[in-house]
Design an enzyme around this catalytic site. Structure first.
Site, PDB file in Angstrom:
ATOM      1  N   TYR A 171       0.868  -1.177   0.000  1.00 13.81           N
ATOM      2  CA  TYR A 171       0.000   0.000   0.000  1.00 13.81           C
ATOM      3  C   TYR A 171       0.905   1.227   0.000  1.00 13.81           C
ATOM      4  O   TYR A 171       1.519   1.562   1.014  1.00 13.81           O
ATOM      5  CB  TYR A 171      -0.878  -0.066   1.249  1.00 13.81           C
ATOM      6  CG  TYR A 171      -1.860   1.049   1.489  1.00 13.81           C
ATOM      7  CD1 TYR A 171      -3.133   1.023   0.944  1.00 13.81           C
ATOM      8  CD2 TYR A 171      -1.536   2.105   2.351  1.00 13.81           C
ATOM      9  CE1 TYR A 171      -4.069   2.023   1.237  1.00 13.81           C
ATOM     10  CE2 TYR A 171      -2.455   3.102   2.646  1.00 13.81           C
ATOM     11  CZ  TYR A 171      -3.722   3.048   2.085  1.00 13.81           C
ATOM     12  OH  TYR A 171      -4.644   4.040   2.386  1.00 13.81           O
TER      13      TYR A 171
ATOM     14  N   ALA B  17       4.434  13.583   3.899  1.00 15.23           N
ATOM     15  CA  ALA B  17       2.977  13.438   4.033  1.00 15.23           C
ATOM     16  C   ALA B  17       2.662  12.072   4.610  1.00 15.23           C
ATOM     17  O   ALA B  17       2.449  11.105   3.885  1.00 15.23           O
ATOM     18  CB  ALA B  17       2.292  13.615   2.677  1.00 15.23           C
TER      19      ALA B  17
ATOM     20  N   GLU C 295      -0.797   2.712  10.191  1.00 17.46           N
ATOM     21  CA  GLU C 295      -2.246   2.714   9.899  1.00 17.46           C
ATOM     22  C   GLU C 295      -2.978   3.834  10.643  1.00 17.46           C
ATOM     23  O   GLU C 295      -4.118   3.672  11.081  1.00 17.46           O
ATOM     24  CB  GLU C 295      -2.869   1.353  10.210  1.00 17.46           C
ATOM     25  CG  GLU C 295      -2.423   0.281   9.232  1.00 17.46           C
ATOM     26  CD  GLU C 295      -3.560  -0.545   8.688  1.00 17.46           C
ATOM     27  OE1 GLU C 295      -4.721  -0.097   8.737  1.00 17.46           O
ATOM     28  OE2 GLU C 295      -3.289  -1.644   8.208  1.00 17.46           O
TER      29      GLU C 295
END
Length: 388
Positions: free
Chosen positions: A123, A130, A363
């Site tokens: 991912y 960022a 996450e």
């Protein structure tokens, strides 16, 4: 009706995961922690016994399992080693946005083969400048005929060095904010993908984390996941599915720390008796049990909601922040129970303390989860039961 019992199938899945964790992951955890070697052979075995990519739909040869099934599975795997288990779980984060928004053509080409053979995915969203601020990404995808040309850099990409494909979030319209982002699925062998070195992290050392650079990466239009401008919505929507499974991973690590603490406290003597009889030791361990039970139930709630068609963003964030912070506290207390031995790498809890820190970061940091929760509260969503 409220029912906390597991089905026979879920009990069998839990037992399979528990046996695999005990026999395949735990005996090799120390080796992979010390060497940083990616656990490819363990992943192959996990795939062979059916413990990877559980939620690929049955129409694409997958098991078609639920988030709750994954929660039950990953608590057991993370109990044995969160580094190895993160390598297994990272596929889920890459899969989630693809399953949410991809065309049948993409699903058949990229996802269906994952059910039949070990295939790794990554991912690729976070960037050097960022992380939590996804809107600040600078990677661009410029339309040229029937292709998009992607340029930019990503950072902290789990499984990047072993990925067979990437989910990439890029800006297709730099002036449209969130609505100017689009997602793409890209074969890792495509020219223009440059991998950085494996990062040397404090914990979960066998998890492969790298920077990834895209230089004039040409991607056909049909490999866009969803429509142009849907990328941010799809990428963030993936977390509703994956945050409960990450949170339960923290529960698994905390449970391991508690079990080590109990065993040590019952065998370590001080002042002529086991230290477990002292409230200074027994009370912190009791608090470990209290918080582990609470964390598990939060994960179950978030998983049940998404499986039954309800939005769970609020509950998933609560589960993620509670379990991450709880597990860090439990592992710190476990080191304290062990005293000087807890600070030594020959004893198990120092590894758990190193490994568990990342749960407060990846996450979505614990701070970002608080932002999400606060937004829901400010928008009028209170702490009442879910609106079912």
């Amino acid at each position: 009706m409220i029912d906390f019992s597991l089905t026979d199938e879920q009990k069998a899945l839990r037992d399979l995961a528990r046996d695999f964790a005990k026999n395949e992951i735990a005996p090799n955890a120390e080796h992979h922690d010390h060497t940083g070697e990616f656990p490819k052979e363990i992943l192959k075995k996990a795939h062979d016994v059916g413990l990877m990519n559980l939620h690929i739909p049955t129409e694409y040869n997958g098991a078609g399992m639920t988030v709750m099934d994954e929660i039950i599975t990953f608590e057991e795997l993370f109990y044995a080693c969160s580094g190895v288990s993160t390598a297994i779980l990272a596929n889920n984060l890459a899969l989630a946005p693809v399953l949410l928004g991809a065309s049948d053509e993409i699903l058949k080409k990229f996802i269906q083969p994952m059910a039949d053979q070990l295939t790794m995915a990554a991912y690729a969203v976070t960037e050097p400048g960022a992380g939590s601020d996804v809107a600040g990404i600078r990677t661009t995808a410029k339309r040229v005929g029937d292709d998009y040309i992607i340029n930019g850099s990503k950072m902290w990409i789990t499984n990047a060095g072993f990925a067979d494909w990437f989910f990439i979030l890029a800006k297709t319209d730099s002036n449209a904010g969130h609505k100017g982002m689009s997602g793409f699925i890209v074969d890792a062998k495509t020219p223009g993908i440059i991998l950085g070195k494996k990062e040397k992290n404090m914990g979960q050392r066998c998890s492969d984390t790298r920077s990834v650079t895209f230089e004039d990466l040409k991607v056909p239009k049909w490999q866009m996941v969803g429509k142009e401008g849907d990328g941010f919505k799809i990428a963030m929507g993936a977390f509703d599915h994956t945050r409960p499974t990450v949170a339960i991973g923290a529960v698994g690590v905390a449970r391991a720390a508690m079990d080590h603490s109990i065993r040590y406290a019952n065998t370590r003597n001080a002042f002529g008796k086991p230290i477990s009889v002292n409230q200074g030791v027994s009370f912190p361990i009791a608090e470990m049990a209290r918080d582990i039970e609470a964390g598990r139930l939060l994960c179950y709630q978030a998983g049940w909601l998404i499986d039954n068609g309800y939005r769970n963003t609020y509950q998933a964030s609560i589960a993620k922040v509670f379990c991450a912070d709880m597990a860090m506290r439990v592992c710190t207390d476990a080191v304290q129970v062990f005293g000087g031995y807890g600070f030594n790498e020959e004893y198990p809890v120092e590894k758990l303390m190193r490994d568990v820190k990342i749960f407060q970061i990846y996450e979505g940091t614990s701070q970002i989860q608080r932002v999400i929760i606060s937004k829901f509260l400010n928008d009028g969503v209170g702490i009442e039961s879910p609106n079912l």
